[in-house]
Design an enzyme around this catalytic site. Structure first.
Site, mmCIF file in Angstrom:
data_model
loop_
_atom_site.group_PDB
_atom_site.id
_atom_site.type_symbol
_atom_site.label_atom_id
_atom_site.label_comp_id
_atom_site.label_asym_id
_atom_site.label_seq_id
_atom_site.Cartn_x
_atom_site.Cartn_y
_atom_site.Cartn_z
ATOM 1 N N ASP A 1 33.878 35.035 33.477
ATOM 2 C CA ASP A 1 34.460 36.381 33.471
ATOM 3 C C ASP A 1 35.691 36.391 32.566
ATOM 4 O OD1 ASP A 1 35.414 38.891 34.048
ATOM 5 O OD2 ASP A 1 35.302 38.677 36.236
ATOM 6 N N ARG B 1 29.897 30.896 38.766
ATOM 7 C CA ARG B 1 30.886 31.401 37.817
ATOM 8 C C ARG B 1 32.029 30.401 37.765
ATOM 9 N NH1 ARG B 1 35.087 36.494 38.490
ATOM 10 N NH2 ARG B 1 36.489 34.886 39.257
ATOM 11 N N ASP C 1 37.112 42.007 47.813
ATOM 12 C CA ASP C 1 37.636 43.356 48.091
ATOM 13 C C ASP C 1 36.523 44.352 48.398
ATOM 14 O OD1 ASP C 1 37.858 42.439 45.186
ATOM 15 O OD2 ASP C 1 37.768 44.596 44.867
ATOM 16 N N HIS D 1 37.315 39.115 32.054
ATOM 17 C CA HIS D 1 38.147 40.110 32.762
ATOM 18 C C HIS D 1 38.878 41.061 31.810
ATOM 19 C CE1 HIS D 1 40.380 41.425 36.435
ATOM 20 N NE2 HIS D 1 39.215 41.099 36.957
ATOM 21 N N TRP E 1 44.781 43.426 32.644
ATOM 22 C CA TRP E 1 44.777 42.296 33.574
ATOM 23 C C TRP E 1 43.338 41.846 33.829
ATOM 24 C CZ3 TRP E 1 42.607 42.035 38.572
ATOM 25 C CH2 TRP E 1 42.748 40.752 39.161
ATOM 26 N N ARG F 1 26.989 45.719 36.421
ATOM 27 C CA ARG F 1 27.684 45.206 37.599
ATOM 28 C C ARG F 1 28.215 46.292 38.536
ATOM 29 N NH1 ARG F 1 29.306 40.930 39.038
ATOM 30 N NH2 ARG F 1 31.555 41.194 39.111
ATOM 31 N N TYR G 1 43.611 34.559 35.576
ATOM 32 C CA TYR G 1 42.675 35.323 36.402
ATOM 33 C C TYR G 1 41.601 34.374 36.963
ATOM 34 C CZ TYR G 1 38.556 37.596 37.821
ATOM 35 O OH TYR G 1 37.473 37.919 38.580
ATOM 36 N N HIS H 1 28.792 43.735 41.572
ATOM 37 C CA HIS H 1 30.102 43.222 41.960
ATOM 38 C C HIS H 1 30.074 42.884 43.458
ATOM 39 C CE1 HIS H 1 34.689 44.255 42.139
ATOM 40 N NE2 HIS H 1 34.494 42.976 41.919
ATOM 41 N N GLU I 1 31.868 46.411 36.798
ATOM 42 C CA GLU I 1 32.450 46.439 38.146
ATOM 43 C C GLU I 1 33.450 47.582 38.312
ATOM 44 O OE1 GLU I 1 34.061 42.451 38.191
ATOM 45 O OE2 GLU I 1 36.082 43.198 37.848
ATOM 46 N N GLU J 1 26.793 38.817 43.121
ATOM 47 C CA GLU J 1 28.014 38.013 43.293
ATOM 48 C C GLU J 1 28.268 37.760 44.782
ATOM 49 O OE1 GLU J 1 31.505 39.999 41.804
ATOM 50 O OE2 GLU J 1 32.679 38.148 41.749
ATOM 51 N N GLU K 1 31.087 37.917 31.249
ATOM 52 C CA GLU K 1 31.376 39.185 31.939
ATOM 53 C C GLU K 1 32.626 39.861 31.382
ATOM 54 O OE1 GLU K 1 31.570 38.608 36.137
ATOM 55 O OE2 GLU K 1 32.872 40.326 36.448
ATOM 56 N N ASN L 1 40.678 48.249 45.736
ATOM 57 C CA ASN L 1 41.694 47.188 45.792
ATOM 58 C C ASN L 1 43.020 47.628 45.177
ATOM 59 O OD1 ASN L 1 42.613 44.663 46.419
ATOM 60 N ND2 ASN L 1 41.378 43.573 44.899
HETATM 61 C C1 GCO Z 1 34.804 39.829 39.895
HETATM 62 C C2 GCO Z 1 35.987 40.683 39.671
HETATM 63 C C3 GCO Z 1 37.059 40.596 40.686
HETATM 64 C C4 GCO Z 1 38.087 41.702 40.435
HETATM 65 C C5 GCO Z 1 38.529 42.270 41.724
HETATM 66 C C6 GCO Z 1 39.531 43.385 41.521
HETATM 67 O O1 GCO Z 1 34.157 39.519 38.916
HETATM 68 O O2 GCO Z 1 34.516 39.534 41.043
HETATM 69 O O3 GCO Z 1 36.432 40.634 38.342
HETATM 70 O O4 GCO Z 1 37.630 39.332 40.752
HETATM 71 O O5 GCO Z 1 39.168 41.240 39.710
HETATM 72 O O6 GCO Z 1 37.430 42.699 42.411
HETATM 73 O O7 GCO Z 1 39.702 44.092 42.691
HETATM 74 MG MG MG Z 2 34.669 40.525 37.179
#
Ligand code: GCO
Ligand code: MG
Length: 402
Positions: A210, A147, A316, A212, A402, A283, A159, A312, A262, A339, A236, A37
């Site tokens: 998450d 989630r 994407d 993140h 991020w 993940r 996010y 994951h 992920e 997921e 997560e 991505n």
């Molecule tokens: C999730 C992930 C995604 C990512 C994304 C980045 O838990 O599914 O954190 O939301 O941010 O896949 O490309």
């Molecule tokens: Mg994630």
């Protein structure tokens, strides 16, 4: 079963995907996902400039040898670009093997260990009421694991939070988006929010969240502890995973289960986390962690230490990766959850597939191979559009994760 042709398809049916097509001398076609991505063309170039010229004439049945050849043969090992490229070849070879033997890939991975693959969905809200409505809508569609992400009051562009009724999709075409992140308001809000979600939906619904990669270990420990009364299925990516010691610290302070991986590309990214007992769910995915062959090794290590899988499966990851995840999820003994972020209708049309969703679970179907196809004529109608993932800064302008 020699490989005679290899081709990259880059398309954007709602979002960008990089897809590998391998053809054998018998006319069989195998598909692999190589989507990274926001950095899609780097993998497309790695594949077409450096990998595809090496594939012609190779025996498509030599899956592990091809993996070793691409991994060890590059000298410059690992990293997201290289491993996504290797993954695409690996998954396409598993697809070809299944098709050549006329069996679904999960039979080749040891056969089904369960009847269906439990999945979790994404609820999202710009405020508490919207998030609760989103959870209720997903429950009505049969999901029993959800989630939940909610905008912290006073903030914006959180996010995992979509705007209007749009499904959440972080990558944006056009200019790169800068968002602002503030840790303290989030840490104060998250426990109150989950108290409300639990109160509304009762004890049985599995709730995931998450963070993140946004928190420092001590902040994540505080959050995990504060969330304990609300019995999360997992928290997560509480902290960036470069430092396994950070997870050790979190672990010492909370029994909230932890999921991570992920962004991992190889077993070496998670070996310590797994063997030290610092995480509960791994993940890593079949696209970003070197394909089904390498993901199996990660899962086997995890199995020894009581860690379960939670691959994951954001949008994407293309339907090719989703199919691979479902064959893997059906057959891996230490499966935890998968997921599920449904793709756009255009994506599903470009990638017709045998997998299906019903009552909170998915199944890869019984079609030979992965059971997914790519309609190249249709794909050509959705050309690549440059897009970036957002970045995050603290309120004073400091760059943050991020
Ligand atoms: C999730 C992930 C995604 C990512 C994304 C980045 O838990 O599914 O954190 O939301 O941010 O896949 O490309
Ligand atoms: Mg994630």
């Amino acid at each position: 079963m020699k490989i005679t042709d290899a081709k990259i398809i880059v398309c954007s049916p709602g979002r960008n995907f990089v897809t590998l097509k391998l053809t054998t001398e018998d006319g069989l076609v195998g598909w692999g996902d190589a989507t990274l991505n926001g950095r899609e063309l780097a993998v497309a170039s790695y594949l077409s400039d450096h990998v595809l010229p090496l594939l012609a004439g190779r025996d498509a049945r030599r899956i592990e040898d091809t993996w070793q050849f691409l991994y060890k043969g590059a000298y410059w090992r690992r990293g997201p670009v290289t491993m996504a490229a290797i993954a695409a070849v690996d998954v396409a070879l598993w697809d070809l093997l299944g098709k050549s033997l006329n069996v679904p890939v999960y039979h080749l991975l040891g056969g089904a260990c369960r009847d269906r693959v439990r999945v979790y969905a994404h609820a999202t809200g710009e405020n508490v009421e919207a998030a609760l409505a989103s959870v209720a809508a997903l429950r009505a569609r049969g999901y029993n694991a959800i989630r939940v992400q909610c905008q912290t009051p006073g903030g914006k562009d959180a996010y995992g939070v979509s705007h209007g009724n749009q499904p959440y999709e972080p990558a944006r075409a056009g200019a790169l988006q800068e968002t602002v992140w503030e840790t303290e308001p989030y840490l104060r809000f998250a426990p109150q929010f989950f108290a409300r979600v639990r109160q509304e939906f009762g004890p049985e619904l599995a709730l995931l969240h998450d963070a993140h990669h946004r928190l420092r270990p001590v902040e994540a420990a505080r959050l995990g502890h504060a969330l304990e009364p609300f019995d999360l299925f997992w928290l997560e990516d509480p902290t960036p995973a470069e430092l396994p010691d950070g997870y050790r610290l979190i672990r010492r302070h909370t029994t909230t289960p932890l999921a991570v991986g992920e962004v991992f590309n190889s077993i070496h990214d998670c070996r310590e986390l797994i063997v030290q007992g610092s995480i509960d769910y791994i993940r890593a995915s079949a696209v970003h962690a070197g394909g089904l062959s390498h993901l199996r090794k990660i899962a086997q290590l995890a199995e020894l230490y009581g860690v379960r899988t939670g691959c994951h499966g954001a949008t994407d990851l293309s339907p090719v990766a989703m199919a691979a995840a479902l064959h893997f999820g059906l057959s891996v003994p230490n499966f935890g959850i998968q997921e599920h972020m449904p793709h756009t209708a255009e994506t599903d049309q470009v990638f017709p597939h045998a997998y299906r969703y019903q009552d909170g679970a998915m199944h890869p179907g019984e079609a030979p191979g992965l059971g997914v196809d790519c309609n190249e004529v249709l794909a050509a109608q959705f050309p690549y559009r440059p897009a970036y993932l957002p970045v995050a800064r603290l309120a004073d302008g400091t760059m943050h994760d991020w």
